[in-house]
Design a protein around this motif. Structure first.
Motif, PDB file in Angstrom:
ATOM      1  N   ARG A 175       0.850  -1.190   0.000  1.00 39.92           N
ATOM      2  CA  ARG A 175       0.000   0.000   0.000  1.00 39.92           C
ATOM      3  C   ARG A 175       0.890   1.245   0.000  1.00 39.92           C
ATOM      4  N   LYS A 176       0.505   2.215  -0.787  1.00 44.32           N
ATOM      5  CA  LYS A 176       1.259   3.464  -0.818  1.00 44.32           C
ATOM      6  C   LYS A 176       0.932   4.297   0.417  1.00 44.32           C
ATOM      7  N   TRP A 177       1.984   4.832   1.048  1.00 45.81           N
ATOM      8  CA  TRP A 177       1.797   5.723   2.178  1.00 45.81           C
ATOM      9  C   TRP A 177       1.564   7.136   1.627  1.00 45.81           C
ATOM     10  N   LYS A 178       0.368   7.686   1.866  1.00 41.39           N
ATOM     11  CA  LYS A 178      -0.023   8.958   1.270  1.00 41.39           C
ATOM     12  C   LYS A 178       0.366  10.133   2.165  1.00 41.39           C
ATOM     13  N   PRO A 179       0.641  11.290   1.560  1.00 34.19           N
ATOM     14  CA  PRO A 179       1.057  12.464   2.350  1.00 34.19           C
ATOM     15  C   PRO A 179       0.063  12.838   3.442  1.00 34.19           C
ATOM     16  N   GLN A 180      -1.226  12.674   3.159  1.00 37.70           N
ATOM     17  CA  GLN A 180      -2.234  13.075   4.144  1.00 37.70           C
ATOM     18  C   GLN A 180      -2.286  12.157   5.355  1.00 37.70           C
ATOM     19  N   TYR A 181      -1.559  11.035   5.313  1.00 34.05           N
ATOM     20  CA  TYR A 181      -1.504  10.146   6.476  1.00 34.05           C
ATOM     21  C   TYR A 181      -0.656  10.739   7.598  1.00 34.05           C
ATOM     22  N   GLY A 182       0.202  11.710   7.288  1.00 35.11           N
ATOM     23  CA  GLY A 182       1.155  12.215   8.272  1.00 35.11           C
ATOM     24  C   GLY A 182       2.365  11.304   8.355  1.00 35.11           C
ATOM     25  N   GLY A 183       3.125  11.430   9.419  1.00 34.56           N
ATOM     26  CA  GLY A 183       4.289  10.565   9.621  1.00 34.56           C
ATOM     27  C   GLY A 183       5.471  10.893   8.742  1.00 34.56           C
ATOM     28  N   PRO A 206       7.312   8.823   3.689  1.00 31.03           N
ATOM     29  CA  PRO A 206       7.932   7.493   3.731  1.00 31.03           C
ATOM     30  C   PRO A 206       7.200   6.471   2.866  1.00 31.03           C
ATOM     31  N   GLN A 207       7.972   5.577   2.228  1.00 33.79           N
ATOM     32  CA  GLN A 207       7.434   4.435   1.492  1.00 33.79           C
ATOM     33  C   GLN A 207       8.259   3.207   1.854  1.00 33.79           C
ATOM     34  N   PHE A 208       7.690   2.045   1.642  1.00 30.65           N
ATOM     35  CA  PHE A 208       8.385   0.808   1.952  1.00 30.65           C
ATOM     36  C   PHE A 208       9.693   0.692   1.181  1.00 30.65           C
ATOM     37  N   ASN A 209      10.748   0.287   1.890  1.00 28.64           N
ATOM     38  CA  ASN A 209      12.074   0.071   1.308  1.00 28.64           C
ATOM     39  C   ASN A 209      12.712   1.354   0.792  1.00 28.64           C
ATOM     40  N   GLU A 210      12.386   2.463   1.432  1.00 26.42           N
ATOM     41  CA  GLU A 210      13.073   3.724   1.156  1.00 26.42           C
ATOM     42  C   GLU A 210      13.841   4.134   2.404  1.00 26.42           C
ATOM     43  N   ILE A 211      14.986   4.714   2.181  1.00 31.27           N
ATOM     44  CA  ILE A 211      15.793   5.198   3.295  1.00 31.27           C
ATOM     45  C   ILE A 211      16.033   6.695   3.122  1.00 31.27           C
ATOM     46  N   ALA A 212      15.907   7.424   4.202  1.00 31.54           N
ATOM     47  CA  ALA A 212      16.280   8.837   4.239  1.00 31.54           C
ATOM     48  C   ALA A 212      17.442   8.968   5.201  1.00 31.54           C
ATOM     49  N   PHE A 213      18.389   9.811   4.872  1.00 35.98           N
ATOM     50  CA  PHE A 213      19.565   9.958   5.722  1.00 35.98           C
ATOM     51  C   PHE A 213      20.112  11.370   5.603  1.00 35.98           C
ATOM     52  N   PHE A 214      20.831  11.798   6.622  1.00 31.64           N
ATOM     53  CA  PHE A 214      21.431  13.130   6.592  1.00 31.64           C
ATOM     54  C   PHE A 214      22.644  13.161   7.500  1.00 31.64           C
ATOM     55  N   LYS A 215      23.505  14.106   7.213  1.00 30.45           N
ATOM     56  CA  LYS A 215      24.690  14.324   8.028  1.00 30.45           C
ATOM     57  C   LYS A 215      24.283  15.097   9.278  1.00 30.45           C
ATOM     58  N   VAL A 216      24.676  14.604  10.450  1.00 28.86           N
ATOM     59  CA  VAL A 216      24.358  15.272  11.704  1.00 28.86           C
ATOM     60  C   VAL A 216      25.208  16.537  11.812  1.00 28.86           C
ATOM     61  N   LEU A 217      24.549  17.683  11.781  1.00 33.84           N
ATOM     62  CA  LEU A 217      25.225  18.977  11.800  1.00 33.84           C
ATOM     63  C   LEU A 217      24.755  19.752  13.019  1.00 33.84           C
ATOM     64  N   PRO A 218      25.579  19.882  14.034  1.00 36.92           N
ATOM     65  CA  PRO A 218      25.171  20.587  15.254  1.00 36.92           C
ATOM     66  C   PRO A 218      24.633  21.975  14.959  1.00 36.92           C
ATOM     67  N   GLY A 219      23.432  22.241  15.446  1.00 38.89           N
ATOM     68  CA  GLY A 219      22.817  23.541  15.259  1.00 38.89           C
ATOM     69  C   GLY A 219      22.151  23.732  13.922  1.00 38.89           C
ATOM     70  N   PHE A 220      22.156  22.711  13.046  1.00 39.33           N
ATOM     71  CA  PHE A 220      21.573  22.875  11.714  1.00 39.33           C
ATOM     72  C   PHE A 220      20.687  21.704  11.263  1.00 39.33           C
TER      73      PHE A 220
END
Length: 625
Positions: A175-183, A206-220
């Motif tokens: 099932r597709k996770w829709k924007p209006q679901y929140g999260g 978010p969708q199944f089998n997707e990854i989001a990642f970011f560099k931890v930047l203090p204060g940003f």
């Protein structure tokens, strides 16, 4: 007999075979130079800071198997603090704490963890994010599921040696996770270092089998997890990559220690004065005029100038002539007569002296209460509530920074939109004192501010000498300063995080001054459905365990670690007040007590309204305990 060279060659072949096996469980596009450079470029140019995402990260079969293991083998328990509400696994919450010698229950989860922390994938993530070498021994993962009402408020993920934060999503794969679901994962720009904007500037659904990642930047690297609005499970695996540890490639002696020393967590920032200049509304209580303080002192002194004991103070309250006819008439325009009688005042005072807290129901008289209630209801029903900071209009302003609090307020000052660094610096250079009377004059004749004018009338009443005299009688404390705020907490948006109170440094040498502040709150929420606490909005006071080590107080098991862990037994909770109509709460609060207003859920029937008051106070009696 094998020669040494044969052993090295066979070892190299074994390593290559293992690497090929790991690569085969990922999407094959990761290992192409074209995709790697394209992703690196996207991350380098991303806003508001370096972040990225990968669609179909790993083998679909593997991740479906992991999801099935989680559903069948892991039990989730709802956990809630000021900053989050989430369903968290119990003994398996922290995967790095498992006994991996027993793999019978979670073989696929173990396999996933191993490939996510494999050399080849860590090198890939380190390269595309610009983070460089990452530790393969310091593993940090947790499993969480966000259901309806779950959320995680604004924070920057700065804890210890974290370098990269990632979230691998596992909602329903069919099932597709829709924007209006929140999260959604929402990202915030920073106006200045450590000062995130009030409103998010990017959102990842978010969708199944997707990854989001970011560099931890203090204060940003500020972000949050939007509240889930539907009866669905937003399952995810959260993790972090850390600085290389001793003995690992890329290890630099002292690097991690210097990083930890120079970059404090969100909680540590909020508990210091580092951000004080950039907080709005200002946590500043204006010192009362000398003649007012002298007036309140006389109330607590006997006629001959001697200090009175507790019984004598109570006898003063019982004196029917103590409130003059003029004072009684003025107070009765707002306060119910039962709370102005000698019997009523004695009962309230006795309770406060014994408990240092007081709750007065039906505080405003019926006529004023009903008129105000109808006006606030009309405000909610007939006017669209602004949710973006840029849309909030006078006399309201928006509380900031967003990793401490977010709500609408009126503080008696000329409201400003602090959307840029230049706005903040100009405001710092042009501070003004609150003046509710002048604000009321300015608003007179303005269409659509009837409710605001009535609330401002209440603020003027609370600042009056007669009300503070009444306060002195109830508490036997002499007020030295004051701050009055009218507040509105909007559903799906507003909150305050738990912090300690600040004492007024200009009053610390005053004889008898307490290392506590007196806090008042008149709850003016006209809607119902708040009693269970499920939709938030409650004001909670709890003991801050000063003896706990900082890392023990930080939450380590969900997507952020930026506040204390709540006491599961509830022993530390002192006061928990749900929003009600016309209830006045008084709390004498010292620096060991944390206070917050819980995030108001989208499921709330309306906004949470109140008038918040604070006073520095001193004792007049000989006994200061």
């Amino acid at each position: 007999m094998k020669r040494k060279g044969d052993t090295q060659e066979n070892g190299a072949k074994q390593i290559q075979l293992e690497e090929d096996k790991v690569k085969s469980l990922f999407n094959e596009k990761l290992w192409t130079k074209e995709y790697r450079e394209e992703l690196k470029n996207q991350i380098d140019t991303s806003a508001p800071y370096h972040w990225g995402n990968i669609h179909q990260l790993v083998s679909d079969d593997l991740l479906r198997s992991v999801r099935k293991e989680i559903e069948t083998e892991i039990h989730f328990t709802k956990k809630e603090t000021d900053i989050y509400k989430v369903n968290q696994s119990g003994d398996l919450a922290n995967l790095s704490g498992l006994d991996w010698n027993d793999l019978s229950r979670l073989p696929n989860m173990y396999k996933l963890r191993e490939i996510l922390y494999s050399d080849v994938y860590r090198d890939f993530i380190g390269y595309v994010t610009g983070a460089g070498k990452l530790s393969g021994s310091k593993m940090d993962m947790s499993v969480n599921t966000y259901t309806k009402g779950c959320h995680l408020l604004t924070h920057d993920d700065v804890i210890g040696s974290r370098r990269i934060s990632f979230i691998l999503y596992l909602p329903d794969p069919d099932r597709k996770w829709k924007p209006q679901y929140g999260g959604g994962l929402r990202l915030f720009s920073s106006i200045l270092p450590n000062i995130p904007e009030t409103d998010p500037c990017a959102k990842f659904v978010p969708q199944f089998n997707e990854i989001a990642f970011f560099k931890v930047l203090p204060g940003f690297s500020f972000h949050d997890v939007e509240e889930v609005k539907v009866d669905k499970h937003r399952l995810s695996i959260q993790g972090w990559y850390h600085f290389p540890q001793e003995g690992e490639p890329g290890y630099t002696p002292g690097q991690e220690e210097a990083w930890v020393k120079n970059n404090t967590s969100t909680l540590s920032q909020l508990e210091t004065n580092v951000l004080q200049d950039f907080e709005y509304p200002k946590q500043e209580r204006d010192i009362l005029p000398h003649h007012q303080v002298k007036h309140f002192e006389k109330i607590l002194f006997a006629a001959d100038g001697k200090k009175v004991d507790e019984d004598e103070v109570k006898s003063v309250v019982q004196d029917t002539d103590f409130l003059s006819e003029e004072e009684y008439n003025y107070l009765s325009k707002f306060i119910s007569s039962e709370h102005l009688s000698k019997e009523g005042m004695k009962k309230l005072q006795t309770f406060f002296l014994a408990n240092s807290t007081l709750q007065i129901k039906d505080f405003l008289n019926e006529e004023y209460s009903e008129m105000l209630k109808e006006m606030i209801k009309a405000e909610e029903l007939e006017k669209e509530c602004p949710y973006l900071a840029k849309d909030v209009e006078s006399p309201w302003a928006t509380a900031m920074p967003a990793h401490k609090w977010r709500y609408m307020y009126i503080d008696g000052k000329n409201p400003r939109k602090l959307l840029k660094a230049s706005d903040i610096m100009e405001a710092l250079n042009n501070e003004e004192l609150p003046n509710f009377e002048l604000l009321r004059e300015t608003l007179q004749g303005t269409e659509g501010v009837e409710a605001e004018l009535k609330l401002i009338d209440l603020a003027i009443f609370y600042k009056s000498t007669m009300f503070k005299k009444y306060l002195t009688l109830l508490t036997t404390l002499c007020p030295l300063s004051e701050q009055i705020l009218i507040r509105r907490f909007r559903p799906g948006n507003d909150f305050t995080l738990a912090t300690q109170c600040r004492l007024n440094e200009f009053l610390q040498d005053v004889e008898g001054v307490l290392d506590s502040i007196l806090v008042g709150n008149l709850s003016l929420t006209p809607t119902d459905g708040w009693e269970s606490g499920e939709v938030g909005g409650y004001e909670l006071y709890m003991i801050d365990d000063e003896n706990a080590e900082t890392e023990e107080r930080l939450h380590k098991d969900v997507e952020d670690a930026s506040v204390y862990r709540t006491d599961d037994n509830g022993d530390s909770v002192l006061v928990n007040s749900p929003p009600t109509w016309n209830t006045f709460n008084l709390v004498l609060r010292d620096q060991s007590v944390l206070e917050f207003v819980k995030y108001v859920s989208w499921a709330a029937k309306g906004s949470r309204w109140d008038i918040k008051m604070e006073w520095d106070v001193k004792y007049i009696s000989e006994d200061k305990e």
